[in-house]
Design a protein around this motif. Structure first.
Motif, PDB file in Angstrom:
ATOM      1  N   ALA A 483     -11.936  26.639 -47.581  1.00  0.00           N
ATOM      2  CA  ALA A 483     -11.204  27.800 -48.087  1.00  0.00           C
ATOM      3  C   ALA A 483      -9.934  28.052 -47.282  1.00  0.00           C
ATOM      4  CB  ALA A 483     -12.107  29.036 -48.058  1.00  0.00           C
ATOM      5  N   LEU A 484     -10.009  27.935 -45.953  1.00  0.00           N
ATOM      6  CA  LEU A 484      -8.832  28.162 -45.116  1.00  0.00           C
ATOM      7  C   LEU A 484      -7.788  27.072 -45.341  1.00  0.00           C
ATOM      8  CD1 LEU A 484     -10.461  29.296 -41.734  1.00  0.00           C
ATOM      9  CD2 LEU A 484      -9.526  30.709 -43.566  1.00  0.00           C
ATOM     10  N   ALA A 485      -8.234  25.836 -45.531  1.00  0.00           N
ATOM     11  CA  ALA A 485      -7.281  24.754 -45.789  1.00  0.00           C
ATOM     12  C   ALA A 485      -6.532  24.996 -47.088  1.00  0.00           C
ATOM     13  CB  ALA A 485      -8.013  23.421 -45.837  1.00  0.00           C
ATOM     14  N   MET A 486      -7.245  25.420 -48.137  1.00  0.00           N
ATOM     15  CA  MET A 486      -6.588  25.693 -49.411  1.00  0.00           C
ATOM     16  C   MET A 486      -5.650  26.891 -49.299  1.00  0.00           C
ATOM     17  SD  MET A 486      -9.473  24.966 -52.322  1.00  0.00           S
ATOM     18  CE  MET A 486      -9.961  23.279 -52.694  1.00  0.00           C
ATOM     19  N   ALA A 487      -6.016  27.898 -48.487  1.00  0.00           N
ATOM     20  CA  ALA A 487      -5.142  29.059 -48.325  1.00  0.00           C
ATOM     21  C   ALA A 487      -3.866  28.690 -47.581  1.00  0.00           C
ATOM     22  CB  ALA A 487      -5.884  30.178 -47.587  1.00  0.00           C
ATOM     23  N   ASN A 507      -6.097  34.041 -51.826  1.00  0.00           N
ATOM     24  CA  ASN A 507      -6.703  35.073 -50.979  1.00  0.00           C
ATOM     25  C   ASN A 507      -8.156  34.720 -50.697  1.00  0.00           C
ATOM     26  OD1 ASN A 507      -4.286  36.565 -51.187  1.00  0.00           O
ATOM     27  ND2 ASN A 507      -4.995  37.543 -53.074  1.00  0.00           N
ATOM     28  N   CYS A 508      -8.591  34.949 -49.461  1.00  0.00           N
ATOM     29  CA  CYS A 508      -9.955  34.615 -49.041  1.00  0.00           C
ATOM     30  C   CYS A 508     -10.601  35.819 -48.364  1.00  0.00           C
ATOM     31  CB  CYS A 508      -9.969  33.425 -48.079  1.00  0.00           C
ATOM     32  SG  CYS A 508      -9.266  31.925 -48.761  1.00  0.00           S
ATOM     33  N   LEU A 509     -11.907  35.968 -48.572  1.00  0.00           N
ATOM     34  CA  LEU A 509     -12.689  37.009 -47.901  1.00  0.00           C
ATOM     35  C   LEU A 509     -13.863  36.346 -47.200  1.00  0.00           C
ATOM     36  CD1 LEU A 509     -13.403  39.975 -47.282  1.00  0.00           C
ATOM     37  CD2 LEU A 509     -14.702  40.004 -49.430  1.00  0.00           C
ATOM     38  N   LEU A 510     -13.955  36.565 -45.882  1.00  0.00           N
ATOM     39  CA  LEU A 510     -15.069  36.058 -45.091  1.00  0.00           C
ATOM     40  C   LEU A 510     -16.017  37.211 -44.826  1.00  0.00           C
ATOM     41  CD1 LEU A 510     -13.093  33.962 -42.428  1.00  0.00           C
ATOM     42  CD2 LEU A 510     -13.706  33.334 -44.758  1.00  0.00           C
ATOM     43  N   LEU A 511     -17.261  37.083 -45.300  1.00  0.00           N
ATOM     44  CA  LEU A 511     -18.258  38.140 -45.137  1.00  0.00           C
ATOM     45  C   LEU A 511     -19.510  37.521 -44.547  1.00  0.00           C
ATOM     46  CD1 LEU A 511     -19.139  41.126 -45.780  1.00  0.00           C
ATOM     47  CD2 LEU A 511     -20.108  40.195 -47.892  1.00  0.00           C
ATOM     48  N   GLY A 512     -20.041  38.137 -43.509  1.00  0.00           N
ATOM     49  CA  GLY A 512     -21.249  37.556 -42.946  1.00  0.00           C
ATOM     50  C   GLY A 512     -21.748  38.296 -41.727  1.00  0.00           C
ATOM     51  N   LEU A 609       9.469  46.162 -52.716  1.00  0.00           N
ATOM     52  CA  LEU A 609       9.540  45.200 -51.619  1.00  0.00           C
ATOM     53  C   LEU A 609       8.679  43.986 -51.945  1.00  0.00           C
ATOM     54  CD1 LEU A 609       9.193  47.614 -48.561  1.00  0.00           C
ATOM     55  CD2 LEU A 609      11.281  46.774 -49.619  1.00  0.00           C
ATOM     56  N   GLN A 610       9.110  42.834 -51.480  1.00  0.00           N
ATOM     57  CA  GLN A 610       8.379  41.593 -51.715  1.00  0.00           C
ATOM     58  C   GLN A 610       7.279  41.434 -50.671  1.00  0.00           C
ATOM     59  OE1 GLN A 610       8.812  39.626 -54.255  1.00  0.00           O
ATOM     60  NE2 GLN A 610      10.700  40.468 -55.085  1.00  0.00           N
ATOM     61  N   ALA A 611       6.083  41.024 -51.147  1.00  0.00           N
ATOM     62  CA  ALA A 611       4.957  40.750 -50.247  1.00  0.00           C
ATOM     63  C   ALA A 611       4.273  39.473 -50.697  1.00  0.00           C
ATOM     64  CB  ALA A 611       3.989  41.921 -50.235  1.00  0.00           C
ATOM     65  N   ARG A 612       5.035  38.373 -50.750  1.00  0.00           N
ATOM     66  CA  ARG A 612       4.520  37.097 -51.254  1.00  0.00           C
ATOM     67  C   ARG A 612       3.743  36.384 -50.150  1.00  0.00           C
ATOM     68  NH1 ARG A 612      10.522  35.543 -52.742  1.00  0.00           N
ATOM     69  NH2 ARG A 612      10.639  36.580 -50.716  1.00  0.00           N
ATOM     70  N   CYS A 613       2.506  36.801 -49.969  1.00  0.00           N
ATOM     71  CA  CYS A 613       1.708  36.254 -48.881  1.00  0.00           C
ATOM     72  C   CYS A 613       0.251  36.137 -49.313  1.00  0.00           C
ATOM     73  CB  CYS A 613       1.811  37.137 -47.628  1.00  0.00           C
ATOM     74  SG  CYS A 613       1.147  38.791 -47.847  1.00  0.00           S
ATOM     75  N   SER A 614      -0.465  35.257 -48.637  1.00  0.00           N
ATOM     76  CA  SER A 614      -1.919  35.170 -48.786  1.00  0.00           C
ATOM     77  C   SER A 614      -2.564  36.216 -47.896  1.00  0.00           C
ATOM     78  CB  SER A 614      -2.415  33.779 -48.395  1.00  0.00           C
ATOM     79  OG  SER A 614      -1.871  32.794 -49.235  1.00  0.00           O
ATOM     80  N   VAL A 615      -3.718  36.684 -48.327  1.00  0.00           N
ATOM     81  CA  VAL A 615      -4.488  37.654 -47.540  1.00  0.00           C
ATOM     82  C   VAL A 615      -5.820  37.014 -47.196  1.00  0.00           C
ATOM     83  CG1 VAL A 615      -5.594  39.911 -47.496  1.00  0.00           C
ATOM     84  CG2 VAL A 615      -3.372  39.644 -48.598  1.00  0.00           C
ATOM     85  N   ILE A 616      -6.077  36.857 -45.916  1.00  0.00           N
ATOM     86  CA  ILE A 616      -7.372  36.361 -45.433  1.00  0.00           C
ATOM     87  C   ILE A 616      -8.010  37.496 -44.650  1.00  0.00           C
ATOM     88  CG2 ILE A 616      -8.559  34.618 -44.065  1.00  0.00           C
ATOM     89  CD1 ILE A 616      -6.280  32.724 -44.534  1.00  0.00           C
ATOM     90  N   PHE A 646      -9.756  38.515 -54.658  1.00  0.00           N
ATOM     91  CA  PHE A 646     -10.005  37.419 -53.726  1.00  0.00           C
ATOM     92  C   PHE A 646     -10.391  36.177 -54.520  1.00  0.00           C
ATOM     93  CE2 PHE A 646     -10.663  40.978 -50.750  1.00  0.00           C
ATOM     94  CZ  PHE A 646      -9.852  40.553 -49.707  1.00  0.00           C
ATOM     95  N   ASP A 647      -9.665  35.079 -54.270  1.00  0.00           N
ATOM     96  CA  ASP A 647      -9.955  33.834 -54.990  1.00  0.00           C
ATOM     97  C   ASP A 647     -11.226  33.174 -54.478  1.00  0.00           C
ATOM     98  OD1 ASP A 647      -7.358  33.580 -56.600  1.00  0.00           O
ATOM     99  OD2 ASP A 647      -6.612  33.814 -54.564  1.00  0.00           O
ATOM    100  N   ILE A 648     -11.480  33.262 -53.186  1.00  0.00           N
ATOM    101  CA  ILE A 648     -12.631  32.583 -52.584  1.00  0.00           C
ATOM    102  C   ILE A 648     -13.403  33.606 -51.745  1.00  0.00           C
ATOM    103  CG2 ILE A 648     -13.403  30.676 -51.139  1.00  0.00           C
ATOM    104  CD1 ILE A 648     -10.743  29.306 -51.637  1.00  0.00           C
ATOM    105  N   LEU A 649     -14.699  33.676 -51.965  1.00  0.00           N
ATOM    106  CA  LEU A 649     -15.593  34.507 -51.161  1.00  0.00           C
ATOM    107  C   LEU A 649     -16.487  33.586 -50.344  1.00  0.00           C
ATOM    108  CD1 LEU A 649     -16.706  37.165 -53.800  1.00  0.00           C
ATOM    109  CD2 LEU A 649     -14.897  37.382 -52.111  1.00  0.00           C
TER     110      LEU A 649
END
Length: 890
Positions: A483-487, A507-512, A609-616, A646-649
């Motif tokens: 997931a981090l590599a794809m982000a 965007n990725c969410l790490l839950l655990g 304002l532009q915020a073209r970023c990934s969110v992890i 979030f694209d990946i959980l």
């Protein structure tokens, strides 16, 4: 000497006799030759001619003539000290003229000092020498113009006379004020620009000037290292007195540019020399009085940027009383120059600025703050104002990590004097060169590194190697690393007719559970990716994440200051402790995560304002640990709108597994042993065997991985082409149907776009321009794994069995490839029997390796390296590496 007349012989009128009294007084104007001749018989008149008797003279050809040439051994000896027996090479015409001019100048100066040559003649000789010098200069300029047409710059000397800069006395700034010193500085810098060559023999700055003019730029970048190698004295002086020396550099660079491109003055009216690669870097908190008016290099993060203002550069004033024009006055950055009185009417003013003849330049101010990692513990980050002039404006924006080379100077600040009660000066940095961190790493990619990166991409296992190289100090967790590599690689954004924009960032969410390295993964991304902003849920508010409104200290107007998402534009925003944020703060980032923009309507400011970023983001479950018997919504306190963005959980569970725990413990122990500062290679014998087995052998070095990611994001633009659309549609329909009744994360249309983004990211890892079916299969595997992990344990097992056909694992293609190779051998054998008219099968058959791999790719098998290592292949076939063929022996 004649005796002095006695007092008795003197008359009453002085030392003259009575006879002398009858003679008229003699004056220089009344004396004639006749009267002088009458008084003194030795004085002759003009009409008298005296014939002198020369006499017999000396006979040079007499009998004693040979005596003059008789050898005298004790006298006929020459002193070796004064003899020059050295042989010299022939001088060319230019060198001989230079030497003769220097000797003639020396003789004239010596004659003038000794009083043998009038000063007027000296001036005439100087004028003649100056005219010859100008004539030779015009001839050399014509030669340079002809050479410039061929794309090369020939060296040119400013002055024929060599002048030593190394023997300066006194302060450097006073020495640079001398005209003679300035001429020599210009001559040497011109020679540096035209002569300096790199190791390959290329004229470096001739090519840089050509590239600068081709791009219509104003900045010529000069390497401080090159200047040190070629002209060390100028390198020392530009560090100690940069303001004075850079002006001379700009003049020389402008003249060289005009000689090569004579019409460039129609594009720009000046060029600026930018000094880069300064070897010493200073911290903002270490700047002191010793750095004033010197060239420094600092680094930090841009936190604020003003608008672009016009600053007076060359101004003319009009007297309002008589109308005469005064100027031009060249303004400095230190203070404003105004006329004291009118030279025509002598009035004290008032004066108005002549707008037509006044020249302005761009002016911008940014605030540079220390990078978070460089701040000492318990300290507050320091900041400093940086002034950008000319073409440096808008070269950095808030959030950029930059490296600035400039002049550390002081300004008079009246407010500080009032506050402190004694003279205090504020300090600023006048930027000469600005380089962003991302640009630094991009410019560091050499042609050799680019070639190495492209060769790496030819490996069919490059995606696995990249994923294994993500956070190599963390054991396992392949799903999170994928997931981090794809982000980090990211997908491709689309702009539909300029009206609707589809994001390409993942965007990725790490839950655990606690202690499973969630924060460590975020820190790894912060260190690896070229543009990141790290924040925590408790320390971030809605304003801190989006944007804040404040009053500008200069203009006293309301301005916007971007938050973490704005500062991370075209990068990654890392949010730790995501579950600790307030619901209101989380709601503020909805727009930023999907539309990648932030709409502001505060204090009369309405903008986007532009915020073209990934969110992890990383979050903890509600009860501290993840309960597999509960649904995902029950384990985390997050709403469906935020989860669907979030694209990946990634759900991480700390489960008890004796075998895995043993390998994990051995891996951690070995990692600590290797990380010790005194560890040596021979100490590897003491490492634990279980930990060695858990380590990956084919890892990519971290510096190379950074450059690989930069290269992929910069140069690779994958497109969707020839993919199985029916497979994507069928998969989405089945997954959506299961999500409605399983109680897991609800599936929405956004997840189709997520699937496409992940497919593009997987293709970008391979540096491919087109998305293939195996890229789509990899994206489906990641999404399905993300969906199954968010279910209850029992539901997840059932879903894994149902979607077994979509989960792509390492398939055993060895049997299929063996059948393909056998068929190719049989066809080749039949062909050889027919051509050679053989009755029996040939003893050996060779199959071209490239032909075999092409046939395998036609069957959607892109990695045959596993087959080459298989026992099935080795029993029957061998590989000839020199011929690049596969050999079958009968």
């Amino acid at each position: 000497m004649a005796p002095t007349p006695s007092s008795e012989a003197q008359g009453p009128n002085g030392p003259f006799s009575d006879a002398d009294e009858a003679v008229a007084p003699v004056t220089p104007h009344s004396t004639s030759d006749a009267s002088e001749a009458a008084e003194d018989p030795d004085i002759l008149e003009d009409n008298e001619i005296v014939e002198e008797d020369e006499g017999d003279g000396e006979d040079l050809l007499g009998d004693a003539m040979e005596e003059d040439y008789k050898a005298i051994p004790e006298l006929d000896v020459y002193d070796d000290v004064d003899m020059d027996n050295q042989e010299y090479d022939d001088m060319d015409v230019d060198t001989r003229l230079r030497v003769e001019a220097k000797l003639a100048r020396r003789d004239r100066e010596k004659a003038k000092r000794e009083g043998r040559l009038p000063a007027a003649l000296m001036e005439d000789d100087d004028d003649e020498e100056e005219s010859r010098r100008k004539r030779r200069r015009r001839e050399r300029q014509q030669q340079r113009a002809e050479a410039a047409a061929d794309g090369t710059l020939e060296p040119q000397d400013e002055d024929d006379e060599y002048y030593s800069l190394e023997d300066y006395k006194g302060p450097v700034r006073q020495w640079l004020a001398l005209e003679r010193t300035q001429r020599e500085v210009k001559r040497r810098f011109r020679k540096f620009l035209t002569d300096f060559q790199d190791a390959q023999g290329r004229v470096v700055y001739a090519e840089k000037i050509k590239s600068m003019c081709a791009d219509n730029r104003q900045s010529l970048e000069i390497s401080y290292t090159h200047l040190t190698q070629k002209v060390p004295i100028l390198a020392i002086w530009v560090a100690d007195a940069p303001a004075e020396l850079l002006k001379l550099f700009d003049e020389v660079a402008w003249r060289v540019v005009l000689e090569a491109f004579e019409n460039y003055d129609q594009v720009h009216n000046e060029v600026h020399v930018r000094i880069n690669d300064l070897p010493i870097s200073d911290s903002l908190r270490e700047l002191r009085q010793v750095h004033l008016n010197a060239l420094i290099k600092v680094s930090g993060v841009v936190t604020r940027r003003t608008g672009v203002f016009p600053q007076l550069k060359m101004v003319r004033f009009d007297c309002t009383k008589c109308g005469s024009s005064i100027g031009p006055l060249f303004q400095s950055t230190q203070q404003e120059l105004r006329p004291g009185s009118c030279p025509e009417c002598q009035s004290k003013g008032p004066f108005s600025i002549n707008m037509e003849h006044t020249v302005y330049r761009n002016y911008q101010k940014i605030t540079l703050q220390e990078t978070p990692g460089s701040v000492p513990p318990g300290r507050v980050p320091r900041h400093k104002e940086v002034i950008l002039l000319a073409d440096l404006i808008d070269c950095a924006r808030p959030g950029d990590e930059v490296e600035i080379t400039g002049i550390y100077t002081n300004r008079f600040d009246a407010s500080l004097n009032v506050k402190h009660g004694f003279p205090v000066f504020s300090t600023v940095i006048e930027a000469n060169y600005v380089r962003r961190k991302g640009d630094m790493e991009l410019t560091e990619l050499t042609d050799e590194e680019k070639r190495e990166i492209r060769e790496m991409a030819q490996d069919p296992r490059i995606a696995e190697r990249v994923i294994e190289s993500i956070a190599p100090s963390i054991y396992g967790e392949t799903h999170i690393k994928t997931a981090l590599a794809m982000a980090m690689f990211g997908g491709e954004s689309k702009d539909v007719n300029g009206k609707h924009r589809i994001r390409g960032d993942i965007n990725c969410l790490l839950l655990g559970d606690p202690g499973v390295a969630k924060s460590q993964f975020l820190k790894y991304v912060e260190k690896t990716f070229h543009r990141t902003v790290y924040t925590t849920g408790k320390g971030a508010s809605a304003v801190g994440l989006t944007a804040a409104v404040h009053k500008d200290p200069i203009t006293r107007e309301w301005t916007l200051e971007g938050g973490a998402l704005v500062l991370a534009d075209k990068g990654i925003c890392l949010i730790d402790e995501f579950d600790k944020m307030n619901d209101q703060d989380r709601t503020s980032i909805h727009e930023a995560m999907e539309q990648q923009s932030i709409s502001i309507s505060k204090a009369g400011i309405v903008t986007t304002l532009q915020a073209r970023c990934s969110v992890i983001a990383a979050a903890n479950p509600v009860k501290g640990r993840y309960d597999a018997q509960m649904t995902f919504q029950e384990n985390v306190d997050l709403t469906d709108p935020i989860l669907s963005r979030f694209d990946i959980l990634c759900v991480v569970r700390d489960e008890v597994d004796p075998t895995r725990d043993e390998q994990l413990a051995a891996f951690v122990v070995n990692s600590h042993m290797r990380s010790h500062p005194e560890h040596k290679a021979e100490d590897d014998a003491g490492l634990l065997a279980a930990g060695i087995r858990a380590e990956k052998k084919d890892l990519i070095p971290q510096q190379l991985l950074k450059k690989y990611i930069l290269y992929a994001r910069q140069y690779v633009r994958p497109k969707l082409a020839d993919v199985d659309e029916n497979k994507i549609a069928k998969f989405y329909a089945e997954l959506r149907r299961e999500s409605m009744g399983s109680g897991g994360v609800p599936m929405a249309v956004r997840h189709i776009e997520s699937l496409i983004r992940m497919s593009e990211a997987h293709a970008r890892i391979h540096l491919r321009d087109h998305v293939r079916d195996d890229d789509v299969d990899a994206a489906i595997t990641v999404m399905l794994e993300s969906f199954i992990q968010s279910q209850k344990y029992s539901v997840g097992r059932a879903l894994r069995r149902k979607f077994q056909g979509y989960i792509t694992k390492k398939k055993d293609h060895n049997e299929l490839l063996f059948y393909l190779l056998q068929r190719m051998v049989r066809e080749r054998s039949q062909y050889l029997q027919m051509v050679r008219s053989l009755e029996d099968v040939p003893p050996e058959v060779e199959i071209d390796k490239e032909d075999f791999e092409t046939e395998a790719r036609n069957m959607d098998i892109h990695d045959v390296s596993v087959f080459y290592e298989a026992e099935l292949f080795r029993k029957t076939f061998t590989i000839n590496s020199e011929k690049k063929v596969i050999v079958k022996h009968f």
